[in-house]
Design an enzyme around this catalytic site. Structure first.
Site, short mmCIF file in Angstrom:
data_model
loop_
_atom_site.label_atom_id
_atom_site.label_comp_id
_atom_site.label_asym_id
_atom_site.label_seq_id
_atom_site.Cartn_x
_atom_site.Cartn_y
_atom_site.Cartn_z
N LYS A 171 0.86 -1.18 0.00
CA LYS A 171 0.00 0.00 0.00
C LYS A 171 0.90 1.23 0.00
CE LYS A 171 -1.73 2.84 2.71
NZ LYS A 171 -1.60 4.05 1.86
N GLU A 244 9.51 1.58 10.90
CA GLU A 244 10.54 2.58 10.59
C GLU A 244 9.86 3.94 10.69
OE1 GLU A 244 13.59 1.75 10.10
OE2 GLU A 244 13.38 -0.40 9.80
N CYS A 278 13.64 11.24 6.48
CA CYS A 278 13.52 10.84 7.89
C CYS A 278 14.81 11.15 8.65
CB CYS A 278 13.17 9.37 8.00
SG CYS A 278 14.27 8.29 7.08
N GLU A 377 9.17 16.93 14.88
CA GLU A 377 9.83 16.64 13.62
C GLU A 377 9.41 17.68 12.58
OE1 GLU A 377 8.72 13.03 11.41
OE2 GLU A 377 10.80 12.87 10.74
P1 NAD Z 1 2.41 8.88 7.35
O1 NAD Z 1 2.65 8.19 8.64
O2 NAD Z 1 1.44 9.98 7.31
O3 NAD Z 1 1.94 7.82 6.23
C1 NAD Z 1 2.71 6.68 5.93
C2 NAD Z 1 1.82 5.61 5.30
O4 NAD Z 1 0.89 5.16 6.28
C3 NAD Z 1 0.99 6.10 4.12
O5 NAD Z 1 0.94 5.06 3.15
C4 NAD Z 1 -0.40 6.30 4.73
O6 NAD Z 1 -1.45 6.18 3.83
C5 NAD Z 1 -0.43 5.17 5.74
N1 NAD Z 1 -1.36 5.35 6.85
C6 NAD Z 1 -1.81 6.52 7.39
N2 NAD Z 1 -2.63 6.25 8.44
C7 NAD Z 1 -2.68 4.90 8.56
C8 NAD Z 1 -3.36 4.02 9.47
N3 NAD Z 1 -4.13 4.49 10.46
N4 NAD Z 1 -3.17 2.69 9.33
C9 NAD Z 1 -2.38 2.20 8.35
N5 NAD Z 1 -1.72 2.99 7.46
C10 NAD Z 1 -1.87 4.33 7.57
O7 NAD Z 1 3.86 9.37 6.85
P2 NAD Z 1 4.24 10.26 5.59
O8 NAD Z 1 3.78 11.66 5.79
O9 NAD Z 1 3.89 9.57 4.33
O10 NAD Z 1 5.86 10.22 5.70
C11 NAD Z 1 6.58 11.05 6.55
C12 NAD Z 1 6.96 10.38 7.84
O11 NAD Z 1 7.62 9.13 7.58
C13 NAD Z 1 7.95 11.19 8.65
O12 NAD Z 1 7.62 11.11 10.00
C14 NAD Z 1 9.29 10.49 8.38
O13 NAD Z 1 10.26 10.69 9.37
C15 NAD Z 1 8.85 9.07 8.30
N6 NAD Z 1 9.81 8.28 7.56
C16 NAD Z 1 10.57 7.37 8.24
C17 NAD Z 1 11.53 6.64 7.57
C18 NAD Z 1 12.38 5.61 8.27
O14 NAD Z 1 13.00 4.81 7.59
N7 NAD Z 1 12.42 5.60 9.58
C19 NAD Z 1 11.73 6.85 6.20
C20 NAD Z 1 10.92 7.78 5.54
C21 NAD Z 1 9.96 8.50 6.23
#
Ligand code: NAD
Length: 493
Positions: A171, A244, A278, A377
């Site tokens: 997804k 992650e 991230c 963040e």
């Molecule tokens: P997000 O958490 O808003 O969304 C990530 C994914 O989760 C999307 O596909 C979204 O549709 C899905 N999602 C949202 N709510 C959900 C739920 N209740 N249940 C299941 N899935 C759900 O993150 P984003 O805005 O896409 O990305 C930015 C964040 O990701 C930042 O906090 C960044 O630090 C983090 N990030 C971490 C890493 C790492 O490797 N640690 C890498 C990249 C980004």
């Protein structure tokens, strides 16, 4: 209108709505995808269950051959994949070409290590026994990715999961699903039906995947808020999770640092992908002795960063991904200014770069540990600088965080480097070369930055169970089985 990918072919949603995918630089609508329903998710998981039943029996050498084919297909499709990544996510095309190559390299890596990796033989506890362990796939893996590196962060999940004999349901982020759909159509279509499936949509689609009883493990990259929600839901049915999550990484420039390296290094580590990484350098600590020179040079350097559409080869920095993302950054900066932070560069939108969500690379000083740009963040191009008196104070402040994703420092002083490495909790610690990954080395976070590791052998083991096999090759009745009256003499009187 782009289709879902279920059972090895395109599939229409059974009843889902339609979502427009927007170019964040031009604000044009570039395509449409389905907002999948829970029924679509059930269909994709059922297809993965079937796919796994076959795939887990395919010899590792054949699985490896097919994964190498994926790597070849990714490289062959790099022009289209990188263009799609640029249009949907906003990153400069050159960064997206790199992203596609990193995906191909990751498939090659897991093709090889899943073929070579093995269980162990264990010394037995009695005669004519053999004990050994084997590694088995978990089953169906639900893979949920964020918007900022859509293909790479999906690949870090699906390459090891598939290599280990699992089937996956992907997804992608609702903001950036197009490159993932293209990858499955062009580069994974040669896998047996059901091994790789894609559903599109937002939080509700993710939740349906997390809750499905046939999904053995959720591999998630995204924010700490969503990751916490997923961990709680998955715990209710004891499903495995690999998380992650977010980070507020520290970056220290010590007084011996070569500013010809540290200034462009920090600028790249903070402004790469418009600060939407991230492991961006989100808390910058400068030791007093070099602080003024560093800040002057950083402000000059920032003026050379070219904003624009990512398809323009001159562009260094694209837009933020959405109206919501730029609004949040504006709010964080204005709260920091209200609490005393000073803007030395940027600090505003840049309409001249295009109609999209462009925010200037920004340098903030007089920032304190309490400011929102330090304790929340900031997923945008904001360099928040704190000046400290010496190395010890820099390390102490850098170590003070609820998160633990990465850390990067600039020094050639071994004592400071090793002290910082020891004191700062971080899954990855970079010295003089920030934000570089290595497929063979684990990547992940401590504390609120997550649990589990991707990449390396740990990234493969995340998707495997260990089975202990105990074999007695001379079948005979054991003296310790019933009846216990035969052992009565062993009981102390
Ligand atoms: P997000 O958490 O808003 O969304 C990530 C994914 O989760 C999307 O596909 C979204 O549709 C899905 N999602 C949202 N709510 C959900 C739920 N209740 N249940 C299941 N899935 C759900 O993150 P984003 O805005 O896409 O990305 C930015 C964040 O990701 C930042 O906090 C960044 O630090 C983090 N990030 C971490 C890493 C790492 O490797 N640690 C890498 C990249 C980004």
């Amino acid at each position: 209108m782009r289709q879902l990918w279920i059972g090895g072919r395109p599939a229409a949603s059974r009843a889902g709505g339609v979502r427009q995918i927007q170019d964040p630089a031009s604000l044009e609508s570039i395509d449409e995808v389905y907002e999948s329903t829970a029924d679509d998710v059930r269909g994709a998981v059922a297809s993965a269950v079937e796919g796994h039943a076959h795939w887990r029996r395919v010899p590792a050498v054949e699985r490896a051959r097919l994964l190498h084919e994926t790597a070849i297909a990714l490289r062959a499709d790099r022009a289209m994949l990188s263009e799609l990544l640029t249009r949907e996510g906003g990153k400069p095309r050159i960064e997206n070409l790199d992203e596609v190559e990193w995906c191909a390299a990751c498939f090659d890596y897991y093709a090889e290590i899943a073929r070579n990796s093995h269980g162990s033989s264990v010394p037995p506890v009695a005669e004519h026994q053999v004990n050994f362990t084997i590694k088995e796939p978990l089953g169906v893996i639900g893979c949920i990715a964020p918007f900022n590196y859509p293909l790479l962060l999906m690949t870090w999940k699906i390459a090891p999961a598939i290599a280990a004999g699992n089937a996956v349901v992907m997804k992608p982020s609702e903001l950036t699903p197009l490159a993932t759909l293209r990858m499955v159509e062009q580069c994974l279509q040669h896998l047996p039906a059901g091994v790789a499936n894609v559903v599109t949509g937002g939080a509700l689609v993710g939740e349906a995947l997390v809750d499905h009883p046939d999904v053995a493990c959720i591999a998630f990259t995204g924010s700490t808020t969503v990751g916490t929600r997923i961990a709680t839901r998955a715990a209710a049915r004891l499903a495995r999770v690999n998380l992650e999550l977010g980070g507020i990484d520290p970056c220290i420039v010590f007084e011996d640092a070569d500013l010809d390296v540290a200034v462009p290094g920090v600028a790249w580590a903070r402004f790469l992908n418009a600060g939407q990484v991230c492991t961006s350098a989100k808390r910058i600590y400068l030791v007093e002795a070099i602080a003024t020179a560093f800040i002057d040079r950083l402000v000059e350097h920032v003026k050379t960063i070219t904003l624009g559409h990512g398809l323009n080869p001159e562009t260094d920095m694209g837009p933020l991904v959405s109206a919501r993302a730029i609004g949040r950054v504006e709010d964080q900066v204005s709260r920091a200014i209200a609490q005393g932070a000073r803007v030395l560069a940027g600090g505003a939108r840049v309409p001249s770069a295009g109609p999209g969500h462009f925010y200037a690379p920004t340098v903030l000083t007089e920032v304190t540990p309490q400011h929102p740009v330090v304790c929340e963040e900031v997923f945008g191009p904001i360099a928040s600088i704190q000046v400290v008196k010496d190395a010890d104070e820099a390390i102490a402040l850098a170590a003070r965080s609820e998160y633990g994703l990465g850390a990067n420092i600039y020094t050639s002083n071994l004592t400071w480097a090793m002290k910082a490495m020891t004191e700062i909790k971080a899954g990855t610690f970079w010295i003089n070369d920030p934000l570089t990954d290595n497929d063979a080395a684990p990547f992940g976070g401590m504390r609120k930055s997550g649990m589990g590791r991707e990449l390396g052998e740990e990234g493969l083991d995340a998707f495997r169970e260990t089975k202990h096999v105990h074999l007695d090759f001379v079948p005979e009745k054991k003296s310790y089985w019933f009846p216990y009256r035969n052992r009565a003499a062993e009981i102390p009187q």
